[in-house]
Design an enzyme around this catalytic site. Sequence first.
Site, short mmCIF file in Angstrom:
data_model
loop_
_atom_site.label_atom_id
_atom_site.label_comp_id
_atom_site.label_asym_id
_atom_site.label_seq_id
_atom_site.Cartn_x
_atom_site.Cartn_y
_atom_site.Cartn_z
N ASP A 42 0.81 -1.14 -0.12
CA ASP A 42 0.02 -0.01 -0.05
C ASP A 42 0.68 1.43 -0.09
O ASP A 42 0.42 2.20 0.40
CB ASP A 42 -0.95 -0.12 1.20
CG ASP A 42 -0.27 -0.03 2.49
OD1 ASP A 42 1.13 -0.10 2.48
OD2 ASP A 42 -0.91 -0.11 3.53
N HIS A 248 23.90 3.53 -18.72
CA HIS A 248 22.64 3.73 -17.78
C HIS A 248 22.93 3.27 -16.44
O HIS A 248 21.95 2.40 -15.87
CB HIS A 248 21.32 3.66 -18.19
CG HIS A 248 20.87 4.40 -19.27
ND1 HIS A 248 19.83 4.59 -20.06
CD2 HIS A 248 21.56 5.75 -19.69
CE1 HIS A 248 19.85 5.64 -20.98
NE2 HIS A 248 20.94 6.26 -20.83
N ASP A 265 26.40 11.45 -13.91
CA ASP A 265 25.23 11.77 -14.71
C ASP A 265 24.11 12.18 -13.90
O ASP A 265 23.35 11.31 -13.28
CB ASP A 265 24.90 10.99 -15.63
CG ASP A 265 23.92 11.34 -16.82
OD1 ASP A 265 23.45 12.31 -16.49
OD2 ASP A 265 23.90 10.81 -17.80
N ASP A 276 20.18 17.81 -16.76
CA ASP A 276 20.80 16.66 -17.44
C ASP A 276 22.30 16.90 -17.52
O ASP A 276 22.83 17.06 -18.71
CB ASP A 276 19.90 16.09 -18.71
CG ASP A 276 20.73 14.64 -19.05
OD1 ASP A 276 21.37 14.24 -18.31
OD2 ASP A 276 20.38 14.26 -20.19
N HIS A 355 26.81 6.48 -28.15
CA HIS A 355 25.50 6.85 -28.27
C HIS A 355 25.54 8.12 -29.02
O HIS A 355 26.48 8.59 -29.46
CB HIS A 355 24.93 7.15 -26.61
CG HIS A 355 26.22 7.99 -26.02
ND1 HIS A 355 26.33 9.37 -26.17
CD2 HIS A 355 26.89 7.79 -25.06
CE1 HIS A 355 27.13 9.83 -25.16
NE2 HIS A 355 27.66 8.91 -24.65
N HIS A 359 20.20 15.20 -27.32
CA HIS A 359 18.71 15.05 -27.29
C HIS A 359 18.06 16.34 -26.66
O HIS A 359 18.50 17.15 -25.88
CB HIS A 359 18.29 13.88 -26.37
CG HIS A 359 18.67 13.97 -25.03
ND1 HIS A 359 18.05 14.36 -24.03
CD2 HIS A 359 19.97 13.07 -24.36
CE1 HIS A 359 18.75 14.33 -22.71
NE2 HIS A 359 19.73 13.76 -23.25
N HIS A 366 14.62 13.21 -21.70
CA HIS A 366 14.83 12.94 -23.00
C HIS A 366 13.40 13.57 -23.64
O HIS A 366 12.26 12.93 -23.60
CB HIS A 366 14.75 11.38 -23.53
CG HIS A 366 16.18 10.96 -22.98
ND1 HIS A 366 16.13 9.41 -22.76
CD2 HIS A 366 17.43 11.54 -22.81
CE1 HIS A 366 17.41 9.25 -22.25
NE2 HIS A 366 18.16 10.36 -22.26
N GLU A 392 26.58 15.71 -25.38
CA GLU A 392 27.03 15.06 -24.54
C GLU A 392 28.05 13.89 -25.03
O GLU A 392 27.77 12.85 -25.06
CB GLU A 392 25.94 14.42 -23.55
CG GLU A 392 24.88 13.81 -24.46
CD GLU A 392 23.74 12.98 -23.67
OE1 GLU A 392 24.18 12.22 -22.67
OE2 GLU A 392 22.62 13.47 -23.64
N TYR A 396 34.27 5.73 -24.46
CA TYR A 396 34.05 4.30 -23.16
C TYR A 396 34.83 3.51 -23.87
O TYR A 396 34.60 2.86 -24.86
CB TYR A 396 32.61 3.96 -23.27
CG TYR A 396 31.88 5.13 -23.00
CD1 TYR A 396 31.35 5.63 -21.83
CD2 TYR A 396 31.05 5.72 -24.07
CE1 TYR A 396 30.71 6.63 -21.56
CE2 TYR A 396 30.16 6.89 -24.04
CZ TYR A 396 29.98 7.42 -22.69
OH TYR A 396 29.14 8.61 -22.58
N ARG A 414 32.20 10.99 -20.06
CA ARG A 414 31.11 11.54 -20.88
C ARG A 414 31.23 13.05 -20.14
O ARG A 414 31.42 12.97 -19.01
CB ARG A 414 29.87 10.78 -20.73
CG ARG A 414 28.62 11.71 -21.12
CD ARG A 414 27.47 10.87 -21.48
NE ARG A 414 26.74 10.52 -20.12
CZ ARG A 414 26.92 9.14 -19.93
NH1 ARG A 414 27.50 8.50 -20.36
NH2 ARG A 414 25.97 8.87 -18.55
N GLU A 416 28.53 16.55 -20.37
CA GLU A 416 27.18 16.78 -20.89
C GLU A 416 26.72 18.13 -20.33
O GLU A 416 26.79 18.31 -19.06
CB GLU A 416 26.34 15.78 -20.30
CG GLU A 416 24.81 15.97 -21.07
CD GLU A 416 23.74 14.66 -20.51
OE1 GLU A 416 23.99 14.01 -19.60
OE2 GLU A 416 22.70 14.61 -21.23
#
Length: 446
Positions: A42, A248, A265, A276, A355, A359, A366, A392, A396, A414, A416
């Site tokens: 609940d 991710h 990130d 972001d 990647h 975006h 996104h 970004e 890697y 990365r 960004e």
Amino acid sequence: MIKNTLLPAAEFCQRRSDFIAQMPENSIALISAGKEVTRSNDTEYPFCQNKQFYYLTGFNEPDAILALIKGDKPVATQSVLFSREKDRLQEVWHGRRIGQKQAVAAYKVDACFSLAEIDEQLLPLIAGKTALLTCQPEQAEFHQQILNWLAEIRKSARSGLKAPTTLIDCSDLLNDMRLHKSTAELDIMRKVNIISGAAHQRAMQQTQAGKFEYQIEAELLHEFATNGARYPAYGTIVAGGDNANILHYTDNDEVLNDGDLLLIDAGGELAGYAADITRTFPVSGKFTQPQAAIYQLVLDSQNLAINAIKPAQTLAELNRIVCDFLTKGLHDLGILKGDLAQLLTQKACKKYFIHGLGHWLGLDVHDVGDYHSSPQREQLRPFVAGMVMTIEPGIYIPKNDKTVDEKWRGIGVRIEDNIVVTETGFENLTVNAPKTIADIEAVMAR
Ligand code: GLY
Ligand code: MN
Ligand code: MN
């Protein structure tokens, strides 16, 4: 100002009338709020409003429905909200409900009825319309409810009532409106970037070998919430060492090691709008030479892309600029081997830059908005002032990549930032998250 939105009701009224102006004559649009989602037994997840509904109303209760009406001649009642009725017991247990009377005053809709009244009030508004607009890809349950209402109206055909025969998905229309940010939206996005940038700075200062990734996550969330961005806009990524090579990664449960990089990130959400931001920095506070070489390459590629942003530019062109630059840089470092011209043609950097470059960003991380993608997946939509996007780039190199010298293995970088297109070029919203090697090392030395 409407509670929790940082925007005046007038901004939402303007959005509704801009939307109605684009609806076909004699039509009705029905947009549903989000529902509470059970976490376990609940308890519920923190409520997140459906962003299409939020964009048009600023109303933050679950289960509500917005009806927007366009007649074949001007009608006085254009915006009708249906919301939960006031209920003493429910409110004592679960929190306040604004109720119908106050909703009209606060949200400047033309009318508000309780959900208990919906069949009685809504069916006459639907009947006789030619078209019904809704956001079809989402909310299957709501879609079924609409079909039930249409069936109900058809049952009364003998009394002359007609159900709309055309169902239109209005997602693209709303997405397009959301892609172009107003001055007030940009102000919020500036604020949430400052809050999130400060969180990244705090994370750098709190990082130490031996701490766990989740402890750094806690520092980020503390800084977001203390400054009004109570929730992160997406799952916070705190990825030490080789974990940075999982794009991710949100486990955030490993220990930080000296000599590793840490990729974070993370962005807060303020009044519904996301930041972001990604930063990558050494756990020890000092980049090793191979780390610095990769880092500087990614940073230079990012600056190249950002500086090329202006109206009429495209993500496809920025991707091309970055891809050429990274391919050449990786070749110079000996990571990509062979004939450079051939590597450039093959877009060889894609082995390590796995990647897209960026975006749209807004109410969703996104964000919505068509990219005008070609069959080759090039994003050809020309930029116009008021669009916001991330830039970004990343490199890697997983720990198990035996094709490169050992010194490069396990490096994931990365960087960004969040950028607005302006009439003359761009504005970088990400102004206070340290980014040059010198600035990062200086902040971490304090
Ligand atoms: N934080 C998700 C992304 O950068 O796209
Ligand atoms: Mn992003
Ligand atoms: Mn990100």
